[in-house]
Design a protein around this motif. Structure first.
Motif, PDB file in Angstrom:
ATOM      1  N   ASN A 189       0.867  -1.260   0.080  1.00 21.36           N
ATOM      2  CA  ASN A 189       0.113  -0.080  -0.121  1.00 21.36           C
ATOM      3  C   ASN A 189       0.921   1.165   0.030  1.00 21.36           C
ATOM      4  O   ASN A 189       0.195   2.499   0.271  1.00 21.36           O
ATOM      5  N   SER A 190       2.137   1.032  -0.243  1.00 18.46           N
ATOM      6  CA  SER A 190       3.144   2.252  -0.143  1.00 18.46           C
ATOM      7  C   SER A 190       2.823   3.144  -1.267  1.00 18.46           C
ATOM      8  O   SER A 190       2.641   2.456  -2.471  1.00 18.46           O
ATOM      9  N   ARG A 191       3.489   4.222  -1.268  1.00 13.76           N
ATOM     10  CA  ARG A 191       3.555   5.061  -2.385  1.00 13.76           C
ATOM     11  C   ARG A 191       4.360   4.606  -3.606  1.00 13.76           C
ATOM     12  O   ARG A 191       4.103   4.615  -4.931  1.00 13.76           O
ATOM     13  N   GLU A 192       5.770   3.998  -3.013  1.00 16.36           N
ATOM     14  CA  GLU A 192       6.444   3.385  -4.051  1.00 16.36           C
ATOM     15  C   GLU A 192       6.050   2.319  -4.930  1.00 16.36           C
ATOM     16  O   GLU A 192       6.144   2.114  -6.092  1.00 16.36           O
ATOM     17  N   HIS A 193       5.053   1.079  -4.341  1.00 15.35           N
ATOM     18  CA  HIS A 193       4.640   0.345  -4.897  1.00 15.35           C
ATOM     19  C   HIS A 193       3.296   0.480  -5.866  1.00 15.35           C
ATOM     20  O   HIS A 193       3.319   0.356  -6.953  1.00 15.35           O
ATOM     21  N   THR A 194       2.620   1.658  -5.215  1.00 16.21           N
ATOM     22  CA  THR A 194       1.269   1.885  -5.953  1.00 16.21           C
ATOM     23  C   THR A 194       2.000   2.800  -7.436  1.00 16.21           C
ATOM     24  O   THR A 194       1.202   2.527  -8.493  1.00 16.21           O
ATOM     25  N   SER A 195       2.798   3.452  -7.130  1.00 11.47           N
ATOM     26  CA  SER A 195       3.299   4.380  -8.265  1.00 11.47           C
ATOM     27  C   SER A 195       3.700   3.543  -9.509  1.00 11.47           C
ATOM     28  O   SER A 195       3.953   4.068 -10.772  1.00 11.47           O
ATOM     29  N   THR A 196       4.266   2.427  -9.287  1.00 15.31           N
ATOM     30  CA  THR A 196       4.857   1.431 -10.377  1.00 15.31           C
ATOM     31  C   THR A 196       3.697   1.292 -11.283  1.00 15.31           C
ATOM     32  O   THR A 196       4.171   0.666 -12.533  1.00 15.31           O
ATOM     33  N   TYR A 197       2.427   1.323 -10.894  1.00 14.93           N
ATOM     34  CA  TYR A 197       1.540   0.932 -11.761  1.00 14.93           C
ATOM     35  C   TYR A 197       0.943   2.032 -12.684  1.00 14.93           C
ATOM     36  O   TYR A 197       0.064   1.739 -13.364  1.00 14.93           O
ATOM     37  N   LEU A 198       1.627   3.283 -12.461  1.00 16.73           N
ATOM     38  CA  LEU A 198       0.892   4.332 -13.219  1.00 16.73           C
ATOM     39  C   LEU A 198       1.366   4.381 -14.579  1.00 16.73           C
ATOM     40  O   LEU A 198       2.059   5.287 -15.362  1.00 16.73           O
ATOM     41  N   LEU A 199       0.959   3.338 -15.615  1.00 16.77           N
ATOM     42  CA  LEU A 199       1.220   2.898 -16.916  1.00 16.77           C
ATOM     43  C   LEU A 199       0.547   4.151 -17.551  1.00 16.77           C
ATOM     44  O   LEU A 199       1.013   4.255 -18.979  1.00 16.77           O
ATOM     45  N   TYR A 200      -0.541   4.730 -17.105  1.00 19.93           N
ATOM     46  CA  TYR A 200      -1.163   5.565 -18.206  1.00 19.93           C
ATOM     47  C   TYR A 200      -0.623   7.114 -18.018  1.00 19.93           C
ATOM     48  O   TYR A 200      -1.009   7.822 -18.582  1.00 19.93           O
ATOM     49  N   SER A 201       0.558   7.090 -17.108  1.00 21.46           N
ATOM     50  CA  SER A 201       1.155   8.366 -16.997  1.00 21.46           C
ATOM     51  C   SER A 201       1.836   8.734 -18.617  1.00 21.46           C
ATOM     52  O   SER A 201       2.020   7.943 -19.180  1.00 21.46           O
ATOM     53  N   PRO A 202       2.288  10.074 -18.473  1.00 21.68           N
ATOM     54  CA  PRO A 202       3.123  10.454 -19.595  1.00 21.68           C
ATOM     55  C   PRO A 202       4.369   9.894 -19.581  1.00 21.68           C
ATOM     56  O   PRO A 202       4.869   9.355 -18.728  1.00 21.68           O
ATOM     57  N   PRO A 203       4.842   9.528 -20.889  1.00 13.97           N
ATOM     58  CA  PRO A 203       6.075   8.814 -21.096  1.00 13.97           C
ATOM     59  C   PRO A 203       7.168   9.338 -20.118  1.00 13.97           C
ATOM     60  O   PRO A 203       7.461  10.291 -19.945  1.00 13.97           O
ATOM     61  N   LYS A 208       7.188   9.060 -16.828  1.00 12.88           N
ATOM     62  CA  LYS A 208       6.960   9.349 -15.346  1.00 12.88           C
ATOM     63  C   LYS A 208       6.747   7.861 -14.837  1.00 12.88           C
ATOM     64  O   LYS A 208       7.333   7.881 -13.870  1.00 12.88           O
ATOM     65  N   SER A 209       6.508   6.848 -15.480  1.00 10.11           N
ATOM     66  CA  SER A 209       6.210   5.447 -14.892  1.00 10.11           C
ATOM     67  C   SER A 209       7.550   4.942 -14.573  1.00 10.11           C
ATOM     68  O   SER A 209       7.807   4.271 -13.405  1.00 10.11           O
ATOM     69  N   ASP A 210       8.340   4.950 -15.730  1.00 16.07           N
ATOM     70  CA  ASP A 210       9.542   4.683 -15.500  1.00 16.07           C
ATOM     71  C   ASP A 210      10.516   5.416 -14.355  1.00 16.07           C
ATOM     72  O   ASP A 210      11.180   4.611 -13.505  1.00 16.07           O
ATOM     73  N   ALA A 211      10.294   6.543 -14.194  1.00 12.51           N
ATOM     74  CA  ALA A 211      11.051   7.140 -12.964  1.00 12.51           C
ATOM     75  C   ALA A 211      10.352   6.582 -11.592  1.00 12.51           C
ATOM     76  O   ALA A 211      11.079   6.465 -10.723  1.00 12.51           O
ATOM     77  N   ALA A 212       8.973   6.272 -11.478  1.00 15.50           N
ATOM     78  CA  ALA A 212       8.519   5.866 -10.357  1.00 15.50           C
ATOM     79  C   ALA A 212       8.927   4.394  -9.919  1.00 15.50           C
ATOM     80  O   ALA A 212       9.276   4.217  -8.950  1.00 15.50           O
ATOM     81  N   CYS A 213       9.267   3.582 -11.085  1.00 15.30           N
ATOM     82  CA  CYS A 213       9.796   2.356 -10.979  1.00 15.30           C
ATOM     83  C   CYS A 213      11.256   2.378 -10.509  1.00 15.30           C
ATOM     84  O   CYS A 213      11.484   1.608  -9.655  1.00 15.30           O
ATOM     85  N   ARG A 214      12.055   3.311 -10.805  1.00 16.88           N
ATOM     86  CA  ARG A 214      13.308   3.289 -10.651  1.00 16.88           C
ATOM     87  C   ARG A 214      13.382   3.852  -9.120  1.00 16.88           C
ATOM     88  O   ARG A 214      14.190   3.597  -8.457  1.00 16.88           O
ATOM     89  N   GLU A 215      12.596   4.754  -8.629  1.00 14.24           N
ATOM     90  CA  GLU A 215      12.357   5.219  -7.395  1.00 14.24           C
ATOM     91  C   GLU A 215      12.112   4.072  -6.452  1.00 14.24           C
ATOM     92  O   GLU A 215      12.538   3.984  -5.249  1.00 14.24           O
ATOM     93  N   ALA A 216      11.173   3.356  -6.933  1.00 17.77           N
ATOM     94  CA  ALA A 216      10.731   2.108  -5.982  1.00 17.77           C
ATOM     95  C   ALA A 216      12.111   0.965  -5.951  1.00 17.77           C
ATOM     96  O   ALA A 216      12.189   0.679  -4.808  1.00 17.77           O
ATOM     97  N   ILE A 217      13.066   1.095  -6.929  1.00 18.59           N
ATOM     98  CA  ILE A 217      14.124   0.190  -6.741  1.00 18.59           C
ATOM     99  C   ILE A 217      14.768   0.812  -5.660  1.00 18.59           C
ATOM    100  O   ILE A 217      15.460  -0.023  -4.942  1.00 18.59           O
ATOM    101  N   MET A 218      15.189   2.012  -5.802  1.00 19.50           N
ATOM    102  CA  MET A 218      16.081   2.596  -4.894  1.00 19.50           C
ATOM    103  C   MET A 218      15.509   2.476  -3.387  1.00 19.50           C
ATOM    104  O   MET A 218      16.422   2.237  -2.328  1.00 19.50           O
ATOM    105  N   GLU A 219      14.223   2.420  -3.332  1.00 24.26           N
ATOM    106  CA  GLU A 219      13.543   2.392  -1.806  1.00 24.26           C
ATOM    107  C   GLU A 219      13.793   1.134  -1.372  1.00 24.26           C
ATOM    108  O   GLU A 219      14.079   0.713  -0.271  1.00 24.26           O
ATOM    109  N   THR A 220      13.450   0.227  -2.321  1.00 26.15           N
ATOM    110  CA  THR A 220      13.722  -1.361  -2.085  1.00 26.15           C
ATOM    111  C   THR A 220      15.248  -1.531  -1.423  1.00 26.15           C
ATOM    112  O   THR A 220      15.399  -2.267  -0.565  1.00 26.15           O
ATOM    113  N   LEU A 221      16.133  -1.156  -1.895  1.00 23.32           N
ATOM    114  CA  LEU A 221      17.632  -1.263  -1.811  1.00 23.32           C
ATOM    115  C   LEU A 221      17.739  -0.584  -0.260  1.00 23.32           C
ATOM    116  O   LEU A 221      18.386  -1.167   0.698  1.00 23.32           O
TER     117      LEU A 221
END
Length: 396
Positions: free
Chosen positions: A197-211, A213-226
């Motif tokens: 339910n976290s921001r990082e997990h939810t934001s990785t699903y924003l595939l409808y975002s502008p080109p 933006k979703s990539d940036a969210a996914c990379r931020e999720a990777i950073m937070e996972t580390l």
């Protein structure tokens, strides 16, 4: 200047007990007009402003939110100074006093309250268990006020995390007499959202975002996972920290330490974590994880040295120094080049990676202070010519 007209109209309307339809009837406009005003999608004719101000009993400047805009500027200035001073200089006590004074002027500013809680946690972490308990009557009402009145979920969750840490700092020092604090921390944890339910997990699903933006969210999720994995390793190896503190308090025990099976397993965990960093950042571009990688290598070096394994200790130190040197050579603002993190930006001055001990010193200077003044190296290790050579290089 940003205007807060929509937010102000909505707040005044609700305080007056009016619905949007009722306000629209009084002003002889449509319900949709009021809705558009409150969403800041449109503004009334200038001749309407005195009418609105008179209706709500306020000045036109207050209606436009001009004072609110100035207050926002002042609050943001305080927050920016807090982030700079605490992340780089670690001036927790000074910022605590600044925030306490600011909150007298902005008592409903929860962004400041949650930072005040963090400062209290940091400054109290060096106190006795009695001193830490003495602050609970002040901190608990602050926490309850945030939960009861703050509408920002991010601030509320951060306040929960901070109160857990405050309770834990007491129970860790006095486990036999801290059942109440431990139970309070466990109740808060049970209320917090899961990783899913976290921001990082939810934001990785924003595939409808502008080109992009979703990539940036996914990379931020990777950073937070580390970062989460590093925290888990840090707590799994807590026994090493306790033993380290024991040795620091008893210099006569610095001679040589036989590493038991459990200690060696903890060292393997740190090495495994660094292997994960290297896998995610194959070009050695660790970004805001530089400090964590260096921390792991320093601790691995210390425990090898305490066990008399000199060669392995110097190998680990050299890895840490190489990474510290690479970090100091980076410009202040850098962009990740590692494949999974490419495009992620970080500012080494404001991130928790500056490595500063005092003033504006960098990561190598931090290494010099830690290796020369802080770590309890055994005498045999300090007498090794390689140690003197390393200190000489760091002191240049």
């Amino acid at each position: 200047m940003k205007l807060y007209f929509g937010e102000t109209v909505r707040r005044l309307r609700l305080a007056a007990g009016l619905t949007q339809e009722q306000l629209a009837q009084r002003l002889h406009v449509s319900f949709q007009t009021i809705s558009n005003w409150e969403r800041n999608e449109s503004y009334p004719d200038i001749t309407m402003l005195p009418v609105l101000a008179q209706l709500f009993g306020v000045k036109v400047d207050d209606l436009l939110g001009i004072n609110q805009a100035e207050n926002e500027r002042l609050v943001q200035e305080i927050i920016d100074t807090y982030e700079l001073e605490t992340n780089h200089h670690r001036r927790w006590a000074e910022q605590r006093d600044i925030l306490k004074a600011a909150l007298k002027h902005f008592p409903d500013e929860y962004r400041l309250w949650v930072r005040y809680l963090r400062c209290m946690l940091r400054t109290n972490n060096v106190g006795t268990v009695e001193e830490r308990r003495a602050f609970l009557p002040e901190l608990e009402p602050i926490y309850e006020n945030i939960l009861a009145n703050c509408t920002n979920d991010g601030i509320r969750v951060e306040a929960k995390q901070l109160m857990c840490c405050i309770y834990h700092s007491i129970s860790a020092m006095d486990p036999e007499n801290s059942a109440a604090e431990q139970a309070a921390a466990e109740r808060i944890i049970a209320e917090m959202p899961s990783m899913r339910n976290s921001r990082e997990h939810t934001s990785t699903y924003l595939l409808y975002s502008p080109p992009g933006k979703s990539d940036a969210a996914c990379r931020e999720a990777i950073m937070e996972t580390l970062f989460l994995m590093q925290c888990a390793v840090h707590h799994l190896t807590h026994a090493l920290k306790l033993e380290y503190q024991k040795i620091c308090g008893n210099p006569q025990e610095r001679s040589q330490l036989a590493l038991d099976t459990n200690t060696r397993e903890h060292m393997k965990m740190m090495r495994s974590m660094n292997c994960i960093y290297d896998a995610v950042c194959p070009d050695g571009d660790y970004g805001k994880n530089y400090a964590q990688v260096i921390y792991n290598w320093n601790n691995i070096a210390l425990w090898h040295a305490l066990a008399g394994e000199t060669g392995e200790a110097f190998e680990a130190i050299n890895r840490a120094l190489e990474i510290a040197q690479r970090f100091d050579a980076l410009p202040r603002e850098s962009t990740h080049t590692s494949p999974l993190l490419s495009g992620q930006n970080f500012d080494k001055f404001t991130q928790h990676t500056s490595g500063s001990v005092d003033g504006e010193s960098g990561m190598l200077e931090r290494q010099r202070v830690l290796l020369v003044d802080r770590y309890p190296w055994p005498e045999a290790f300090r007498d090794d010519p390689r140690f003197a050579e390393m200190v000489a290089q760091l002191s240049k």
